[in-house]
Design a protein around this motif. Sequence first.
Motif, PDB file in Angstrom:
ATOM      1  N   LYS A 165      -9.647 -24.040  29.698  1.00  0.00           N
ATOM      2  CA  LYS A 165     -10.349 -25.293  29.956  1.00  0.00           C
ATOM      3  C   LYS A 165     -10.908 -25.899  28.676  1.00  0.00           C
ATOM      4  CE  LYS A 165     -14.054 -27.360  32.717  1.00  0.00           C
ATOM      5  NZ  LYS A 165     -15.124 -27.108  33.730  1.00  0.00           N
ATOM      6  N   GLN A 166     -11.583 -25.084  27.869  1.00  0.00           N
ATOM      7  CA  GLN A 166     -12.170 -25.598  26.631  1.00  0.00           C
ATOM      8  C   GLN A 166     -11.081 -26.010  25.642  1.00  0.00           C
ATOM      9  OE1 GLN A 166     -14.559 -22.847  24.337  1.00  0.00           O
ATOM     10  NE2 GLN A 166     -15.828 -24.502  23.528  1.00  0.00           N
ATOM     11  N   THR A 167     -10.009 -25.227  25.596  1.00  0.00           N
ATOM     12  CA  THR A 167      -8.903 -25.554  24.685  1.00  0.00           C
ATOM     13  C   THR A 167      -8.291 -26.907  25.028  1.00  0.00           C
ATOM     14  OG1 THR A 167      -8.381 -23.225  24.274  1.00  0.00           O
ATOM     15  CG2 THR A 167      -6.639 -24.824  23.860  1.00  0.00           C
ATOM     16  N   ILE A 168      -8.069 -27.147  26.312  1.00  0.00           N
ATOM     17  CA  ILE A 168      -7.478 -28.429  26.732  1.00  0.00           C
ATOM     18  C   ILE A 168      -8.449 -29.575  26.473  1.00  0.00           C
ATOM     19  CG2 ILE A 168      -6.710 -29.763  28.731  1.00  0.00           C
ATOM     20  CD1 ILE A 168      -5.601 -27.103  29.865  1.00  0.00           C
ATOM     21  N   THR A 169      -9.717 -29.380  26.849  1.00  0.00           N
ATOM     22  CA  THR A 169     -10.723 -30.443  26.683  1.00  0.00           C
ATOM     23  C   THR A 169     -10.894 -30.837  25.220  1.00  0.00           C
ATOM     24  OG1 THR A 169     -11.924 -29.668  28.626  1.00  0.00           O
ATOM     25  CG2 THR A 169     -13.120 -31.085  27.084  1.00  0.00           C
ATOM     26  N   LYS A 170     -10.992 -29.848  24.347  1.00  0.00           N
ATOM     27  CA  LYS A 170     -11.234 -30.111  22.927  1.00  0.00           C
ATOM     28  C   LYS A 170     -10.027 -30.733  22.237  1.00  0.00           C
ATOM     29  CE  LYS A 170     -15.441 -28.435  22.395  1.00  0.00           C
ATOM     30  NZ  LYS A 170     -16.584 -29.269  21.908  1.00  0.00           N
TER      31      LYS A 170
ATOM     32  N   TYR B 272      -9.421 -21.887  21.700  1.00  0.00           N
ATOM     33  CA  TYR B 272     -10.800 -21.434  21.922  1.00  0.00           C
ATOM     34  C   TYR B 272     -10.784 -20.173  22.785  1.00  0.00           C
ATOM     35  CZ  TYR B 272     -12.202 -25.919  20.033  1.00  0.00           C
ATOM     36  OH  TYR B 272     -12.384 -26.996  19.198  1.00  0.00           O
ATOM     37  N   PHE B 273     -11.605 -19.183  22.411  1.00  0.00           N
ATOM     38  CA  PHE B 273     -11.594 -17.883  23.064  1.00  0.00           C
ATOM     39  C   PHE B 273     -12.978 -17.528  23.590  1.00  0.00           C
ATOM     40  CE2 PHE B 273      -7.353 -16.581  21.820  1.00  0.00           C
ATOM     41  CZ  PHE B 273      -7.111 -17.385  20.729  1.00  0.00           C
ATOM     42  N   ASP B 274     -12.997 -16.750  24.668  1.00  0.00           N
ATOM     43  CA  ASP B 274     -14.229 -16.242  25.258  1.00  0.00           C
ATOM     44  C   ASP B 274     -14.432 -14.773  24.886  1.00  0.00           C
ATOM     45  OD1 ASP B 274     -13.649 -18.118  28.272  1.00  0.00           O
ATOM     46  OD2 ASP B 274     -14.946 -18.591  26.572  1.00  0.00           O
ATOM     47  N   GLY B 275     -15.508 -14.229  25.403  1.00  0.00           N
ATOM     48  CA  GLY B 275     -15.724 -12.793  25.245  1.00  0.00           C
ATOM     49  C   GLY B 275     -16.573 -12.453  24.038  1.00  0.00           C
TER      50      GLY B 275
END
Length: 396
Positions: free
Chosen positions: A200-205, A223-226
């Motif tokens: 989601k963040q990768t697409i949005t950004k 963008y990565f989580d964790g």
Amino acid sequence: METDLNELDKTKEIVKDNAELNRAETLNRWRLILGESAEEGLSNVEDYSPDDFKYTEVDEILGYLYNREYGEEQGYRKGGGRGTSDLTVPKWLHKVRELFPKSTVEILEKQALDLYGLTELLTDKKLLESLEPNMNLLKNIMQFKGRMKGDVLKSAKEIVRVVVEELRRKLESQTKASIMGKRSRYASSSVRSLRNLNFKQTITKNLKNYDKNNRRFVIDRLYFDGNIQSHNKWDIIIGVDESGSMLDSVIYSSVMASIFYRLNALRTKLFIFDTQVVDLSDRLEDPVDVLMNVQLGGGTHITKALRYGETLIENPGKTIYILVSDLEEGYPIQHMYKACKDILDTGCKLLVLTALDFNGDTVYNKHAAQTLSNMGAHVAAITPNELADWIGEIIT
């Protein structure tokens, strides 16, 4: 013998003609410098000038701009005795580019905006798009963007993006080397894998990178989580005075803050201020967005800004607080000193930059600078590269 005399006479005539030509060209060049106020007009040398220099056209081009120096106080009456010109700003700009080299064109464009207020260059979409994207044009856009509307503002933003991206590319590699290269012994072995990817963040950004022509979605950053963030991060808090005299520093501060934001070793906060404070930390992904929110001019309340930045301090021992200002406080300056002392007493590193640019030209309150230096703040006018080196030394 007679042939020799004829040749000698011809040589004398050539020398005489060249002497007259050189004299006429010298007088014409002085005439271009002096303008219409000179006693003599232009000599007609275009027909046989060896370099085919268009004196009349050049005189018209220079007069269109520099005749603005003269008014009734110099003995001239507008519209009386000085002739008129059929030139318009678009025609003038076209002629300038036709007659002068690029370096001279940039000087004339700069003076047209800075000295003579030819703001049509910035408020006409076609004219604006025809200008060479460079630092001077960026500064003028920032100064006049309040008068831009609709498509003109959109074009201005694209020009700002071109200049800022070029500036960021030049500064980013050395900044990374100065800061990340000196921290190898602290680097973690974080692994970025598909299971950590934040879709989601990768697409949005990356929505801004959609290629309409080729109908492609371009990803320039994932963008990565964790728990893959490096430990032991340093916090960078940057407060930037947006008064008109700090324009160059505002530009470089915004770009450098954006670069710091991308580095895994730093957490970066940025705010700008005059008599009010605007936090732009959530816009650091895009330095253009930061710059287009700057409102130059107005008063200056440094104490208020310092106190706001103080609320952002979470781990004083690993925080670098950077104040970019000429230290011309518009309120009781003792309050500014007290705020700086309180910040230093927390254990923060306080860096006061009276200028952050490559020019080194700075006008600032020297007494205030000395007072803060005596307190323990590091006070200097430095280049962006020197700032990166300084931070690199601190966090090593």
